[in-house]
Scaffold this motif. Structure first.
Motif, PDB file in Angstrom:
ATOM      1  N   HIS A  20       0.831  -1.206   0.000  1.00  0.00           N
ATOM      2  CA  HIS A  20       0.000   0.000   0.000  1.00  0.00           C
ATOM      3  C   HIS A  20       0.867   1.258   0.000  1.00  0.00           C
ATOM      4  CE1 HIS A  20      -1.915   3.305   2.369  1.00  0.00           C
ATOM      5  NE2 HIS A  20      -2.745   3.196   1.349  1.00  0.00           N
ATOM      6  N   GLU A  21       1.927   1.222   0.800  1.00  0.00           N
ATOM      7  CA  GLU A  21       2.820   2.378   0.887  1.00  0.00           C
ATOM      8  C   GLU A  21       3.504   2.658  -0.455  1.00  0.00           C
ATOM      9  OE1 GLU A  21       6.381   2.905   3.850  1.00  0.00           O
ATOM     10  OE2 GLU A  21       4.521   2.359   4.898  1.00  0.00           O
ATOM     11  N   GLU A  22       4.016   1.597  -1.075  1.00  0.00           N
ATOM     12  CA  GLU A  22       4.689   1.757  -2.379  1.00  0.00           C
ATOM     13  C   GLU A  22       3.719   2.261  -3.436  1.00  0.00           C
ATOM     14  OE1 GLU A  22       6.471  -2.254  -2.990  1.00  0.00           O
ATOM     15  OE2 GLU A  22       8.240  -1.076  -3.550  1.00  0.00           O
ATOM     16  N   LEU A  23       2.518   1.672  -3.448  1.00  0.00           N
ATOM     17  CA  LEU A  23       1.522   2.093  -4.444  1.00  0.00           C
ATOM     18  C   LEU A  23       1.161   3.565  -4.249  1.00  0.00           C
ATOM     19  CD1 LEU A  23      -0.966  -0.934  -4.570  1.00  0.00           C
ATOM     20  CD2 LEU A  23       0.354  -0.015  -6.498  1.00  0.00           C
ATOM     21  N   ALA A  24       0.941   3.951  -2.992  1.00  0.00           N
ATOM     22  CA  ALA A  24       0.538   5.339  -2.718  1.00  0.00           C
ATOM     23  C   ALA A  24       1.636   6.302  -3.164  1.00  0.00           C
ATOM     24  CB  ALA A  24       0.230   5.508  -1.235  1.00  0.00           C
ATOM     25  N   ARG A  25       2.887   5.927  -2.910  1.00  0.00           N
ATOM     26  CA  ARG A  25       3.998   6.813  -3.281  1.00  0.00           C
ATOM     27  C   ARG A  25       4.036   7.012  -4.800  1.00  0.00           C
ATOM     28  NH1 ARG A  25       8.764   4.360  -2.431  1.00  0.00           N
ATOM     29  NH2 ARG A  25       7.988   3.563  -0.452  1.00  0.00           N
ATOM     30  N   VAL A  26       3.948   5.917  -5.532  1.00  0.00           N
ATOM     31  CA  VAL A  26       4.013   5.988  -6.994  1.00  0.00           C
ATOM     32  C   VAL A  26       2.801   6.748  -7.541  1.00  0.00           C
ATOM     33  CG1 VAL A  26       3.818   4.583  -9.096  1.00  0.00           C
ATOM     34  CG2 VAL A  26       5.399   3.906  -7.282  1.00  0.00           C
ATOM     35  N   MET A  27       1.620   6.430  -7.041  1.00  0.00           N
ATOM     36  CA  MET A  27       0.404   7.009  -7.604  1.00  0.00           C
ATOM     37  C   MET A  27       0.270   8.485  -7.248  1.00  0.00           C
ATOM     38  SD  MET A  27      -0.613   4.540  -9.364  1.00  0.00           S
ATOM     39  CE  MET A  27      -2.078   5.342 -10.020  1.00  0.00           C
ATOM     40  N   ASP A  40     -10.040  -9.164  -1.085  1.00  0.00           N
ATOM     41  CA  ASP A  40      -9.604 -10.198  -0.138  1.00  0.00           C
ATOM     42  C   ASP A  40     -10.343 -11.490  -0.462  1.00  0.00           C
ATOM     43  OD1 ASP A  40      -9.101 -11.879   1.951  1.00  0.00           O
ATOM     44  OD2 ASP A  40      -9.578 -10.423   3.529  1.00  0.00           O
ATOM     45  N   ASP A  41      -9.584 -12.426  -0.991  1.00  0.00           N
ATOM     46  CA  ASP A  41     -10.154 -13.679  -1.486  1.00  0.00           C
ATOM     47  C   ASP A  41     -10.310 -14.694  -0.345  1.00  0.00           C
ATOM     48  OD1 ASP A  41     -10.971 -15.745  -3.119  1.00  0.00           O
ATOM     49  OD2 ASP A  41      -8.971 -16.157  -3.937  1.00  0.00           O
ATOM     50  N   GLY A  42     -11.041 -14.275   0.694  1.00  0.00           N
ATOM     51  CA  GLY A  42     -11.329 -15.201   1.796  1.00  0.00           C
ATOM     52  C   GLY A  42     -10.131 -15.512   2.683  1.00  0.00           C
ATOM     53  N   LEU A  51      -6.228  -4.841   6.385  1.00  0.00           N
ATOM     54  CA  LEU A  51      -6.888  -4.023   5.360  1.00  0.00           C
ATOM     55  C   LEU A  51      -7.799  -2.978   5.993  1.00  0.00           C
ATOM     56  CD1 LEU A  51      -7.768  -6.680   2.630  1.00  0.00           C
ATOM     57  CD2 LEU A  51      -6.099  -4.812   2.449  1.00  0.00           C
ATOM     58  N   ARG A  52      -8.440  -3.349   7.080  1.00  0.00           N
ATOM     59  CA  ARG A  52      -9.317  -2.398   7.762  1.00  0.00           C
ATOM     60  C   ARG A  52      -8.501  -1.190   8.221  1.00  0.00           C
ATOM     61  NH1 ARG A  52     -12.079  -5.929  11.516  1.00  0.00           N
ATOM     62  NH2 ARG A  52     -12.836  -6.959   9.641  1.00  0.00           N
ATOM     63  N   LYS A  60      -8.493   6.595  -0.321  1.00  0.00           N
ATOM     64  CA  LYS A  60      -8.460   6.089  -1.703  1.00  0.00           C
ATOM     65  C   LYS A  60      -8.573   4.566  -1.748  1.00  0.00           C
ATOM     66  CE  LYS A  60      -5.840   9.792  -3.851  1.00  0.00           C
ATOM     67  NZ  LYS A  60      -5.293  10.614  -2.740  1.00  0.00           N
ATOM     68  N   VAL A  61      -8.563   3.943  -0.577  1.00  0.00           N
ATOM     69  CA  VAL A  61      -8.593   2.478  -0.512  1.00  0.00           C
ATOM     70  C   VAL A  61     -10.021   1.966  -0.374  1.00  0.00           C
ATOM     71  CG1 VAL A  61      -7.964   0.493   0.925  1.00  0.00           C
ATOM     72  CG2 VAL A  61      -6.265   2.262   0.410  1.00  0.00           C
ATOM     73  N   ARG A  62     -10.351   0.960  -1.190  1.00  0.00           N
ATOM     74  CA  ARG A  62     -11.615   0.233  -1.051  1.00  0.00           C
ATOM     75  C   ARG A  62     -11.282  -1.238  -0.834  1.00  0.00           C
ATOM     76  NH1 ARG A  62     -14.353   0.935  -6.511  1.00  0.00           N
ATOM     77  NH2 ARG A  62     -16.014  -0.276  -5.558  1.00  0.00           N
ATOM     78  N   VAL A  63     -12.121  -1.913  -0.093  1.00  0.00           N
ATOM     79  CA  VAL A  63     -11.883  -3.333   0.180  1.00  0.00           C
ATOM     80  C   VAL A  63     -13.154  -4.115  -0.118  1.00  0.00           C
ATOM     81  CG1 VAL A  63     -11.262  -5.054   1.919  1.00  0.00           C
ATOM     82  CG2 VAL A  63     -10.224  -2.776   2.016  1.00  0.00           C
TER      83      VAL A  63
END
Ligand code: UDP
Ligand code: MG
Length: 202
Positions: A20-27, A40-42, A51-52, A60-63
């Motif tokens: 999440h941290e890496e994605l946020a930095r890049v985006m 989340d596949d169970g 995730l919560r 910006k995060v949806r779960v």
């Protein structure tokens, strides 16, 4: 929404916060609107709790949580059909794909491609023969049968035109065949060399 990032995950507790941290930095550096959709596949390892916390810290995060483990293809399908982005990016949750490659995938989409597909040039680093041989055989077979020549069908990291991703109806292990299926229908597909990092945990 400019960009939707879809992250399928199953028992990836310790990989989620770093990703999440890496994605946020890049985006954030791109200055475009985006969302991250974690599917989340169970998971049963506490990924849901992690995730919560991530979601609470980042609007910006949806779960989406699937009631039981359904496999990566089903998780991707669920994610794709719940996106709104003009471009949809799929990325593995285990850190094997590098978010730093996303800007180059987006650049291809800007050039008019419908799918920009990751090609893990270093993917054999540390891989056992029992993984290499089936993968080489599968790539050869898919390439021969579909007539769509890619170096790497197994890389989750891809950018898709949003409406194309939302039209897909994937089941079984079909996510590997999306570029071939789409190319059959006239989609322009390109490959982009991407980094590969073996998973550190999970
Ligand atoms: N995954 C999933 N459901 C599953 C198995 C895997 O959502 O039943 C996710 C997993 O958490 C990872 C991605 O799909 O983010 C790829 O899985 P994995 O790393 O096991 O596959 P490989 O890298 O070996 O192809
Ligand atoms: Mg993996």
């Amino acid at each position: 929404m400019d960009i939707s990032i879809v992250v399928p995950l199953y028992n990836e507790r310790d990989n989620l916060a770093p990703l999440h941290e890496e994605l946020a930095r890049v985006m954030d550096a791109l200055g475009r609107s985006y969302e991250m959709l974690f599917v989340d596949d169970g998971s049963t390892d506490g990924s849901a709790e992690v995730l919560r916390a991530i979601k609470a810290s980042d609007p910006k995060v949806r779960v989406i949580r699937l009631a039981r483990n359904s496999g990566q293809t089903a998780a991707l399908q669920c994610g794709f059909s719940n996106t709104t982005g003009d471009v949809v990016i799929a990325i593995d949750a285990d850190g094997e794909n590098d978010p730093a490659d996303i800007p180059r995938l987006l650049a291809c989409m800007g050039e008019g491609y419908d799918i920009a597909s990751g090609w893990r040039t270093e993917r054999w680093k540390g891989a056992a023969l029992t993984r290499r041989i089936p993968s080489i055989a599968a790539n050869w077979l898919i390439s021969r049968i579909t007539g769509v020549r890619l170096h790497d069908y197994g890389c989750t990291l891809k950018a898709y035109r949003g409406d194309l991703a939302r039209q897909l109806r994937l089941y079984g292990e079909m996510h590997r065949f999306v570029p071939a299926l789409a190319a059959e229908q006239g989609a322009r597909v390109t490959e982009v060399e991407v980094n590969f990092r073996p998973r550190l945990s999970g």
